[in-house]
Design a protein around this motif. Sequence first.
Motif, PDB file in Angstrom:
ATOM      1  N   GLU A  23       3.376  -8.385   2.978  1.00 17.45           N
ATOM      2  CA  GLU A  23       4.278  -7.765   1.468  1.00 17.45           C
ATOM      3  C   GLU A  23       5.433  -9.229   1.770  1.00 17.45           C
ATOM      4  O   GLU A  23       5.980  -9.368   2.810  1.00 17.45           O
ATOM      5  CB  GLU A  23       5.081  -6.636   1.427  1.00 17.45           C
ATOM      6  CG  GLU A  23       3.855  -5.132   2.569  1.00 17.45           C
ATOM      7  CD  GLU A  23       4.605  -4.523   3.226  1.00 17.45           C
ATOM      8  OE1 GLU A  23       3.386  -3.286   3.544  1.00 17.45           O
ATOM      9  OE2 GLU A  23       5.133  -4.573   4.174  1.00 17.45           O
ATOM     10  N   ALA A  62       9.574  -6.392  -0.777  1.00 23.28           N
ATOM     11  CA  ALA A  62       9.203  -5.075  -1.019  1.00 23.28           C
ATOM     12  C   ALA A  62       8.937  -3.817   0.778  1.00 23.28           C
ATOM     13  O   ALA A  62       8.634  -2.966   0.642  1.00 23.28           O
ATOM     14  CB  ALA A  62       7.259  -5.397  -0.986  1.00 23.28           C
ATOM     15  N   THR A  63       9.683  -4.659   1.829  1.00 27.49           N
ATOM     16  CA  THR A  63       9.335  -4.037   2.708  1.00 27.49           C
ATOM     17  C   THR A  63      10.369  -2.739   2.753  1.00 27.49           C
ATOM     18  O   THR A  63      10.718  -2.240   3.313  1.00 27.49           O
ATOM     19  CB  THR A  63      10.432  -5.405   4.215  1.00 27.49           C
ATOM     20  OG1 THR A  63      11.161  -5.562   3.621  1.00 27.49           O
ATOM     21  CG2 THR A  63       8.729  -6.177   4.191  1.00 27.49           C
ATOM     22  N   LEU A  71      10.437  -0.906   0.563  1.00 30.20           N
ATOM     23  CA  LEU A  71       9.986   0.111  -0.051  1.00 30.20           C
ATOM     24  C   LEU A  71       9.335   1.323   0.738  1.00 30.20           C
ATOM     25  O   LEU A  71       8.631   0.468   1.805  1.00 30.20           O
ATOM     26  CB  LEU A  71       8.966  -0.192  -1.025  1.00 30.20           C
ATOM     27  CG  LEU A  71       9.617  -1.244  -2.532  1.00 30.20           C
ATOM     28  CD1 LEU A  71       8.690  -1.155  -2.903  1.00 30.20           C
ATOM     29  CD2 LEU A  71      10.442  -0.187  -2.835  1.00 30.20           C
ATOM     30  N   ARG A  76       5.651   2.652   2.124  1.00 29.62           N
ATOM     31  CA  ARG A  76       4.621   1.842   1.848  1.00 29.62           C
ATOM     32  C   ARG A  76       3.784   2.795   0.596  1.00 29.62           C
ATOM     33  O   ARG A  76       3.388   2.820   0.162  1.00 29.62           O
ATOM     34  CB  ARG A  76       3.555   2.126   3.250  1.00 29.62           C
ATOM     35  CG  ARG A  76       2.019   1.452   3.191  1.00 29.62           C
ATOM     36  CD  ARG A  76       1.666   0.892   4.374  1.00 29.62           C
ATOM     37  NE  ARG A  76       2.689   0.258   4.489  1.00 29.62           N
ATOM     38  CZ  ARG A  76       2.981  -0.648   5.942  1.00 29.62           C
ATOM     39  NH1 ARG A  76       2.953   0.034   6.918  1.00 29.62           N
ATOM     40  NH2 ARG A  76       3.696  -1.611   5.474  1.00 29.62           N
ATOM     41  N   ARG A  87       4.450   1.452  -2.647  1.00 28.79           N
ATOM     42  CA  ARG A  87       4.144   0.002  -3.104  1.00 28.79           C
ATOM     43  C   ARG A  87       2.936   0.144  -3.832  1.00 28.79           C
ATOM     44  O   ARG A  87       2.115   1.096  -3.920  1.00 28.79           O
ATOM     45  CB  ARG A  87       3.654   0.194  -1.747  1.00 28.79           C
ATOM     46  CG  ARG A  87       5.151  -0.434  -1.080  1.00 28.79           C
ATOM     47  CD  ARG A  87       4.948  -1.325   0.361  1.00 28.79           C
ATOM     48  NE  ARG A  87       6.055  -1.259   1.052  1.00 28.79           N
ATOM     49  CZ  ARG A  87       6.534  -1.114   2.445  1.00 28.79           C
ATOM     50  NH1 ARG A  87       5.374  -1.973   2.813  1.00 28.79           N
ATOM     51  NH2 ARG A  87       7.227  -1.003   3.518  1.00 28.79           N
ATOM     52  N   LYS A  93       3.857 -12.111  -6.720  1.00 30.63           N
ATOM     53  CA  LYS A  93       4.513 -10.711  -6.583  1.00 30.63           C
ATOM     54  C   LYS A  93       4.351  -9.641  -7.850  1.00 30.63           C
ATOM     55  O   LYS A  93       5.077  -8.587  -7.706  1.00 30.63           O
ATOM     56  CB  LYS A  93       6.306 -11.122  -6.784  1.00 30.63           C
ATOM     57  CG  LYS A  93       6.233 -11.692  -5.993  1.00 30.63           C
ATOM     58  CD  LYS A  93       7.878 -11.909  -5.854  1.00 30.63           C
ATOM     59  CE  LYS A  93       8.564 -12.642  -4.608  1.00 30.63           C
ATOM     60  NZ  LYS A  93       8.584 -14.056  -4.315  1.00 30.63           N
ATOM     61  N   ASP A 140       2.881  -5.095  -4.561  1.00 34.89           N
ATOM     62  CA  ASP A 140       4.051  -5.122  -3.001  1.00 34.89           C
ATOM     63  C   ASP A 140       3.312  -5.503  -1.622  1.00 34.89           C
ATOM     64  O   ASP A 140       3.926  -5.501  -0.563  1.00 34.89           O
ATOM     65  CB  ASP A 140       4.556  -4.194  -3.203  1.00 34.89           C
ATOM     66  CG  ASP A 140       5.498  -3.952  -4.774  1.00 34.89           C
ATOM     67  OD1 ASP A 140       5.911  -4.065  -4.776  1.00 34.89           O
ATOM     68  OD2 ASP A 140       4.764  -2.462  -5.010  1.00 34.89           O
ATOM     69  N   SER A 141       1.926  -5.294  -1.991  1.00 28.90           N
ATOM     70  CA  SER A 141       1.212  -4.382  -0.042  1.00 28.90           C
ATOM     71  C   SER A 141      -0.427  -5.418  -0.608  1.00 28.90           C
ATOM     72  O   SER A 141      -1.044  -4.779  -1.459  1.00 28.90           O
ATOM     73  CB  SER A 141       1.449  -3.510   0.334  1.00 28.90           C
ATOM     74  OG  SER A 141       1.135  -3.288   1.884  1.00 28.90           O
TER      75      SER A 141
END
Length: 392
Positions: free
Chosen positions: A93, A97-98, A100, A102, A105, A143, A146-147
């Motif tokens: 990620e 975004a960390t 947020l 999960r 995301r 970007k 997010d993951s």
Amino acid sequence: MLIPTLLIALSTPMQLGTNVPKELNNSANQQVKCILQKLKHPYELISLPWLRARQELRLRRIDGYYTAILLSEMAPFGQLSAPLYLENWYWFEPQAATALDRAERQHGVIRGSHQAKWFESIGITPTVEVNSAEELVLLLKRKRVDSILMDLEAFEETAKRVELDPSEIASEFFRYVPLGVYFSTAYLQQYPDFLAQFNQAIPLCSQTPFTLSASEQTTIVHHVLHQALALAKQSKIQSALAQANQQQWPEKQIVQYDQQWIQELNLQISGLAEAMLQTELSQYLQHWQQQFNGQIAEIMLTDQQGRNVAISELTSDFWQGDEAKFQDLYQSKLDYVFDEVSFDASTQRFLVHLSIPIKDVSEQHIGVLILGIDVELTLQQCQLSDGNGRCL
């Protein structure tokens, strides 16, 4: 009695093993062929897409397919072999975004991949589906998601190709995914000994062992090494090893004792292994092990010859002196050695052995402390993204 042909659906040949040099190219097809040829078992390999292969097995048109992850929906239809190799799944990620949750995301995934099927199995619909690893990592770089969930080695190689700066990405271990052959229930019922024979032949055809990445080794070392070194220096450990080393055995005697140990375990006889497990020092190791809440699965304390002096769990053999986890340490000046990651089929755990030399006051090697570490559990409880390899 004529054995009918075994049909195994194969997707495109895949690299076996992770965290190994790329030039060690080992086709999944070749490994499966090697195993079945050693078993002298008739077979036919046919090419089918993974999703179709699953459906064909359900309809009993084929007897197995390669590769597979064990999904609950497939449990009634068959059984997965021991791993031919492992994938090492991580969440990747952007740092931003960390923060947020999960569940909130936006996820990217490769269409038709094992990760896509895993998302489906837990009711998550990825935001974006693409056709290749390059496209997926580019989504992360730009970007647009997010993951992503990928094998560690596949991500690292792909990130280099698309010129993604690793410092911009947070990573977190998720799980190991065993990849092997998924055999149908109908076939295994017809040949009940086949799966055990197949599993036993896997090491004979494997050329690419699964090893920990450098960051994973760092995490485990930071987590357990300090406590293990303190344990090795305790007087009761030092005294037990000094006493054991006073009685050197000829190799013939060690081998005979080792064979008796193994035979008794196979026959489920309370003999040599059970007697050692009940000693005061072994019980002390069991108590020490409990502080790690299951992360350490077993402890072996050996003397200079590699003979067990104390154990926290029943071990498969008595003599460690003929094994890499002992020999590699004594043949080097390293402070510790990791062996390969192994899969314990009886417990469904992935274990790695961390071997630590034990020295006396004169810095002479007097024994080895061997910790069997549950890699998944340890890495799941330790974040690699803090920059120091320390458990959060």
